[in-house]
Design a protein around this motif. Structure first.
Motif, mmCIF file in Angstrom:
data_model
loop_
_atom_site.group_PDB
_atom_site.id
_atom_site.type_symbol
_atom_site.label_atom_id
_atom_site.label_comp_id
_atom_site.label_asym_id
_atom_site.label_seq_id
_atom_site.Cartn_x
_atom_site.Cartn_y
_atom_site.Cartn_z
ATOM 1 N N SER A 13 0.832 -1.204 0.000
ATOM 2 C CA SER A 13 0.000 0.000 0.000
ATOM 3 C C SER A 13 0.865 1.250 0.000
ATOM 4 C CB SER A 13 -0.937 -0.005 1.206
ATOM 5 O OG SER A 13 -0.208 -0.201 2.363
ATOM 6 N N THR A 35 -8.854 -3.383 -6.779
ATOM 7 C CA THR A 35 -9.364 -4.547 -6.037
ATOM 8 C C THR A 35 -9.283 -4.339 -4.525
ATOM 9 O OG1 THR A 35 -7.245 -5.711 -6.077
ATOM 10 C CG2 THR A 35 -8.745 -6.150 -7.899
ATOM 11 N N GLY A 36 -8.380 -3.445 -4.091
ATOM 12 C CA GLY A 36 -8.307 -3.146 -2.654
ATOM 13 C C GLY A 36 -9.648 -2.623 -2.157
ATOM 14 N N TYR A 39 -11.894 -5.493 -1.195
ATOM 15 C CA TYR A 39 -11.553 -6.030 0.138
ATOM 16 C C TYR A 39 -11.955 -5.051 1.236
ATOM 17 C CZ TYR A 39 -9.175 -9.945 -1.947
ATOM 18 O OH TYR A 39 -8.918 -11.099 -2.645
ATOM 19 N N ARG A 40 -11.803 -3.764 0.959
ATOM 20 C CA ARG A 40 -12.202 -2.759 1.953
ATOM 21 C C ARG A 40 -13.703 -2.833 2.230
ATOM 22 N NH1 ARG A 40 -8.812 1.759 2.867
ATOM 23 N NH2 ARG A 40 -6.742 1.369 2.029
ATOM 24 N N ALA A 100 -9.688 -4.273 6.294
ATOM 25 C CA ALA A 100 -9.539 -4.859 4.953
ATOM 26 C C ALA A 100 -8.359 -5.813 4.937
ATOM 27 C CB ALA A 100 -9.334 -3.745 3.924
ATOM 28 N N SER A 101 -7.259 -5.393 5.554
ATOM 29 C CA SER A 101 -6.083 -6.258 5.585
ATOM 30 C C SER A 101 -6.408 -7.533 6.376
ATOM 31 C CB SER A 101 -4.912 -5.496 6.209
ATOM 32 O OG SER A 101 -3.776 -6.312 6.271
ATOM 33 N N SER A 104 -8.686 -9.795 4.380
ATOM 34 C CA SER A 104 -8.057 -10.270 3.142
ATOM 35 C C SER A 104 -7.125 -11.446 3.386
ATOM 36 C CB SER A 104 -7.324 -9.134 2.422
ATOM 37 O OG SER A 104 -6.128 -8.823 3.104
ATOM 38 N N ARG A 110 -10.949 -14.500 -0.001
ATOM 39 C CA ARG A 110 -10.243 -14.428 -1.280
ATOM 40 C C ARG A 110 -10.966 -15.256 -2.339
ATOM 41 N NH1 ARG A 110 -6.144 -11.369 -0.128
ATOM 42 N NH2 ARG A 110 -5.739 -11.268 -2.353
ATOM 43 N N GLY A 130 -3.706 -4.482 -7.104
ATOM 44 C CA GLY A 130 -3.974 -5.240 -5.880
ATOM 45 C C GLY A 130 -2.698 -5.810 -5.303
ATOM 46 N N ARG A 131 -2.807 -7.024 -4.777
ATOM 47 C CA ARG A 131 -1.637 -7.675 -4.169
ATOM 48 C C ARG A 131 -1.298 -8.989 -4.870
ATOM 49 N NH1 ARG A 131 -2.924 -3.658 -2.092
ATOM 50 N NH2 ARG A 131 -2.485 -2.837 -0.009
ATOM 51 N N ASP A 132 -2.311 -9.602 -5.480
ATOM 52 C CA ASP A 132 -2.137 -10.945 -6.047
ATOM 53 C C ASP A 132 -2.695 -11.008 -7.458
ATOM 54 O OD1 ASP A 132 -4.793 -10.524 -5.410
ATOM 55 O OD2 ASP A 132 -5.167 -12.612 -4.881
ATOM 56 N N ARG A 181 0.317 -3.524 7.805
ATOM 57 C CA ARG A 181 -0.303 -4.160 6.628
ATOM 58 C C ARG A 181 0.742 -4.845 5.744
ATOM 59 N NH1 ARG A 181 -4.215 -1.335 3.194
ATOM 60 N NH2 ARG A 181 -3.341 0.708 3.556
ATOM 61 N N ASP A 185 0.121 -8.555 4.953
ATOM 62 C CA ASP A 185 -0.178 -8.873 3.553
ATOM 63 C C ASP A 185 0.909 -9.761 2.937
ATOM 64 O OD1 ASP A 185 -2.353 -7.205 3.948
ATOM 65 O OD2 ASP A 185 -1.555 -5.530 2.772
ATOM 66 N N ARG A 188 0.932 -13.627 5.029
ATOM 67 C CA ARG A 188 -0.223 -14.523 5.095
ATOM 68 C C ARG A 188 -0.022 -15.728 4.162
ATOM 69 N NH1 ARG A 188 -3.700 -10.117 1.830
ATOM 70 N NH2 ARG A 188 -3.059 -10.782 -0.242
HETATM 71 O O1 DC Z 1 -4.874 -1.437 -1.893
HETATM 72 P P1 DC Z 1 -5.601 -1.150 -0.575
HETATM 73 O O2 DC Z 1 -4.713 -0.508 0.454
HETATM 74 O O3 DC Z 1 -6.868 -0.389 -0.776
HETATM 75 O O4 DC Z 1 -5.988 -2.617 -0.021
HETATM 76 C C1 DC Z 1 -6.639 -2.821 1.207
HETATM 77 C C2 DC Z 1 -6.236 -4.187 1.774
HETATM 78 O O5 DC Z 1 -6.793 -5.227 0.963
HETATM 79 C C3 DC Z 1 -4.730 -4.467 1.822
HETATM 80 O O6 DC Z 1 -4.230 -4.367 3.144
HETATM 81 C C4 DC Z 1 -4.538 -5.853 1.315
HETATM 82 C C5 DC Z 1 -5.857 -6.265 0.763
HETATM 83 N N1 DC Z 1 -5.808 -6.608 -0.643
HETATM 84 C C6 DC Z 1 -5.513 -7.906 -0.982
HETATM 85 O O7 DC Z 1 -5.231 -8.718 -0.092
HETATM 86 N N2 DC Z 1 -5.533 -8.298 -2.278
HETATM 87 C C7 DC Z 1 -5.810 -7.430 -3.257
HETATM 88 N N3 DC Z 1 -5.838 -7.838 -4.515
HETATM 89 C C8 DC Z 1 -6.093 -6.072 -2.941
HETATM 90 C C9 DC Z 1 -6.062 -5.682 -1.623
#
Ligand code: DC
Length: 232
Positions: A13, A35-36, A39-40, A100-101, A104, A110, A130-132, A181, A185, A188
């Motif tokens: 983030s 995509t965050g 999750y939020r 959200a974290s 997630s 997921r 996003g993250r993934d 986070r 993140d 996990r």
């Molecule tokens: O990008 P963001 O800060 O708005 O995301 C919020 C939380 O969502 C972040 O801590 C991790 C999770 N997230 C995730 O696990 N996978 C994603 N594709 C997007 C966000």
């Protein structure tokens, strides 16, 4: 490939993913999917329901009772709806970032959100952040970028972003949230934050927004040029 292009932008983030992805989407006329924000919205639902956000069973049983929708307003901005209510502003609150974290990291969450994200990429040219995204959601994306920056630079940017939205916050609190986070993140078991093997890693600690944008736009043009006129 399904006739549409997908660009995946992953990273921690505050690395600038959303502002850069939004501007790239505008320049190349792709839709931008944050995509965050999805999750939020789940995090907000768990927060409102007053349940333990790390209790997988509790969160899992909440999912069928809520309705999460993603839409775009006339200006092309992504909006998030929870049970029909526009929660796009509320999900930006710092305490909801932590929720959200937390949610997630639950495999049930997921899995629940995976199809919704893939469906958007099946129907549109997307820039998804996003993250993934490059590792799990769109492993076949035509371009994968892993955007990163050191945590203090990211906290400083996040502070300015919150300020612009009228949310007052303290630098040390924002830094702590970001580091919490990052740890959660990345560590996990379910789809941890990491660069896909074929992702291009871009570190924005020392470059400003405009420089980062030019760099990413060049990558997009190079990757998509044979197929599109990449004029920006
Ligand atoms: O990008 P963001 O800060 O708005 O995301 C919020 C939380 O969502 C972040 O801590 C991790 C999770 N997230 C995730 O696990 N996978 C994603 N594709 C997007 C966000």
């Amino acid at each position: 490939m399904n006739g549409f292009f997908s660009i995946a932008i992953d990273g921690p983030s505050g690395a600038g993913k959303s502002s850069l992805a939004r501007k790239l989407a505008e320049a190349f006329r792709f839709i931008y999917v944050d995509t965050g924000a999805i999750y939020r919205t789940v995090g907000l639902a768990a927060y409102r329901a007053g349940i333990d956000r790390k209790d997988e069973q509790a969160v899992k049983s909440l999912l069928p009772k809520i309705k999460i929708e993603l839409g775009y307003n006339e200006a092309g901005e992504q909006r998030m709806y929870l049970d029909g209510e526009d929660v796009s502003a509320e999900i930006r609150r710092p305490e909801i970032s932590i929720c959200a974290s937390d949610v997630s990291s639950l495999p049930a969450v997921r899995a629940y959100l995976l199809e919704m994200q893939r469906e958007l990429a099946r129907r549109n040219n997307v820039i998804m952040d996003g993250r993934d995204i490059g590792t799990v959601v769109l492993p076949g994306a035509e371009l994968k970028i892993f955007l990163t920056a050191d945590s203090r630079a990211r906290a400083q940017r996040r502070l300015l972003e919150l300020k612009a939205k009228g949310i007052e916050a303290d630098f040390e609190d924002v830094l702590q949230d970001i580091e919490y986070r990052d740890r959660q993140d990345s560590s996990r078991a379910a789809a941890p934050l990491r660069a896909a093997e074929d992702a291009l890693v871009v570190d924005t600690s020392e470059i400003d927004f405009e420089q980062s944008f030019r760099l990413l736009a060049e990558l997009v043009v190079t990757r998509l040029a044979p197929e599109r006129d990449g004029d920006i």
